[in-house]
Design an enzyme around this catalytic site. Structure first.
Site, PDB file in Angstrom:
ATOM      1  N   HIS A   7       0.825  -1.207   0.000  1.00  0.00           N
ATOM      2  CA  HIS A   7       0.000   0.000   0.000  1.00  0.00           C
ATOM      3  C   HIS A   7       0.858   1.254   0.000  1.00  0.00           C
ATOM      4  O   HIS A   7       2.058   1.197   0.221  1.00  0.00           O
ATOM      5  CB  HIS A   7      -0.960   0.022   1.191  1.00  0.00           C
ATOM      6  CG  HIS A   7      -0.297   0.230   2.517  1.00  0.00           C
ATOM      7  ND1 HIS A   7       0.259  -0.799   3.252  1.00  0.00           N
ATOM      8  CD2 HIS A   7      -0.098   1.352   3.245  1.00  0.00           C
ATOM      9  CE1 HIS A   7       0.767  -0.317   4.370  1.00  0.00           C
ATOM     10  NE2 HIS A   7       0.573   0.993   4.391  1.00  0.00           N
ATOM     11  N   ARG A  11      -0.885  11.470   4.345  1.00  0.00           N
ATOM     12  CA  ARG A  11      -1.510  12.115   5.496  1.00  0.00           C
ATOM     13  C   ARG A  11      -2.530  13.137   4.996  1.00  0.00           C
ATOM     14  O   ARG A  11      -2.237  13.907   4.084  1.00  0.00           O
ATOM     15  CB  ARG A  11      -0.458  12.807   6.356  1.00  0.00           C
ATOM     16  CG  ARG A  11       0.530  11.832   6.962  1.00  0.00           C
ATOM     17  CD  ARG A  11       1.516  12.547   7.887  1.00  0.00           C
ATOM     18  NE  ARG A  11       2.607  11.681   8.229  1.00  0.00           N
ATOM     19  CZ  ARG A  11       2.552  10.681   9.118  1.00  0.00           C
ATOM     20  NH1 ARG A  11       1.443  10.422   9.741  1.00  0.00           N
ATOM     21  NH2 ARG A  11       3.618   9.943   9.367  1.00  0.00           N
ATOM     22  N   GLU A  55      -3.655   4.077   1.981  1.00  0.00           N
ATOM     23  CA  GLU A  55      -3.887   4.351   3.399  1.00  0.00           C
ATOM     24  C   GLU A  55      -3.947   5.859   3.607  1.00  0.00           C
ATOM     25  O   GLU A  55      -3.003   6.573   3.273  1.00  0.00           O
ATOM     26  CB  GLU A  55      -2.756   3.770   4.244  1.00  0.00           C
ATOM     27  CG  GLU A  55      -2.836   4.133   5.713  1.00  0.00           C
ATOM     28  CD  GLU A  55      -1.608   3.706   6.497  1.00  0.00           C
ATOM     29  OE1 GLU A  55      -1.358   4.308   7.562  1.00  0.00           O
ATOM     30  OE2 GLU A  55      -0.878   2.785   6.058  1.00  0.00           O
ATOM     31  N   ASN A  59      -3.835  12.412  11.685  1.00  0.00           N
ATOM     32  CA  ASN A  59      -3.223  12.589  12.995  1.00  0.00           C
ATOM     33  C   ASN A  59      -4.104  13.493  13.853  1.00  0.00           C
ATOM     34  O   ASN A  59      -4.503  14.573  13.419  1.00  0.00           O
ATOM     35  CB  ASN A  59      -1.820  13.182  12.860  1.00  0.00           C
ATOM     36  CG  ASN A  59      -0.874  12.196  12.210  1.00  0.00           C
ATOM     37  OD1 ASN A  59      -0.677  12.214  11.004  1.00  0.00           O
ATOM     38  ND2 ASN A  59      -0.318  11.307  12.998  1.00  0.00           N
ATOM     39  N   HIS A  74       3.282  11.478  -7.392  1.00  0.00           N
ATOM     40  CA  HIS A  74       1.861  11.305  -7.611  1.00  0.00           C
ATOM     41  C   HIS A  74       1.465   9.853  -7.404  1.00  0.00           C
ATOM     42  O   HIS A  74       2.301   8.967  -7.324  1.00  0.00           O
ATOM     43  CB  HIS A  74       1.474  11.750  -9.028  1.00  0.00           C
ATOM     44  CG  HIS A  74       2.186  10.993 -10.103  1.00  0.00           C
ATOM     45  ND1 HIS A  74       3.372  11.434 -10.648  1.00  0.00           N
ATOM     46  CD2 HIS A  74       1.896   9.828 -10.729  1.00  0.00           C
ATOM     47  CE1 HIS A  74       3.772  10.561 -11.558  1.00  0.00           C
ATOM     48  NE2 HIS A  74       2.893   9.579 -11.626  1.00  0.00           N
ATOM     49  N   GLU A 122      -2.405  11.047 -11.070  1.00  0.00           N
ATOM     50  CA  GLU A 122      -2.279  10.928 -12.519  1.00  0.00           C
ATOM     51  C   GLU A 122      -3.352   9.978 -13.029  1.00  0.00           C
ATOM     52  O   GLU A 122      -3.508   8.868 -12.508  1.00  0.00           O
ATOM     53  CB  GLU A 122      -0.903  10.396 -12.909  1.00  0.00           C
ATOM     54  CG  GLU A 122      -0.718  10.251 -14.400  1.00  0.00           C
ATOM     55  CD  GLU A 122       0.651   9.695 -14.784  1.00  0.00           C
ATOM     56  OE1 GLU A 122       0.967   9.715 -15.983  1.00  0.00           O
ATOM     57  OE2 GLU A 122       1.398   9.235 -13.889  1.00  0.00           O
TER      58      GLU A 122
END
Length: 129
Positions: A7, A11, A55, A59, A74, A122
């Site tokens: 993966h 953030r 993912e 935070n 990208h 992209e």
């Protein structure tokens, strides 16, 4: 093969905005968890027929945008009909940075969109055959 890509993590600041954006691209939520000693939420997303490859990490308490640095490039997604996808994305307010173009003579048509946190995505047209 000894390794397989599992993966990619990015953030994000706003869970709802990010889930809505990636939902329009076809991702769905596969699982989520609290991590980091219960200081962050991770949400794993996947495309139909594939695993949880993206993912999103939120935070706790973060309000300032994350710097992407010079190394980030990208995330790339393929589609058999770029024009149809761009028309569909436009219905959701998602516009390309510039019109589609061939990355090289005879190459696939591509364009870029940005997610709510400014990450570039992209879009690559891959026609059958």
């Amino acid at each position: 093969m000894p390794f397989e890509l599992d993966h990619t993590m990015i953030r994000v600041l706003d869970e709802e905005r990010s889930l809505a954006f990636y939902g329009v691209l076809g991702f769905d939520e596969r699982r989520r968890a609290r991590v980091g000693g219960d200081t962050a939420t991770v949400i794993f997303l996947g495309l139909p027929g594939d695993g949880a490859r993206l993912e999103l990490t939120l935070n706790d308490g973060r309000t300032e945008p994350y710097g992407h640095g010079e190394a980030y490039g990208h995330i790339a997604l393929t589609t058999p009909d770029l024009d149809a996808e761009l028309a569909r994305l436009a219905e959701h307010g998602i516009e390309p940075e510039k019109p589609p173009y061939a990355s090289r003579p005879g190459g696939s048509r591509i364009c870029f969109v940005r997610d709510p946190d400014g990450y570039r995505i992209e879009l690559i047209e891959r026609r059958a055959g």
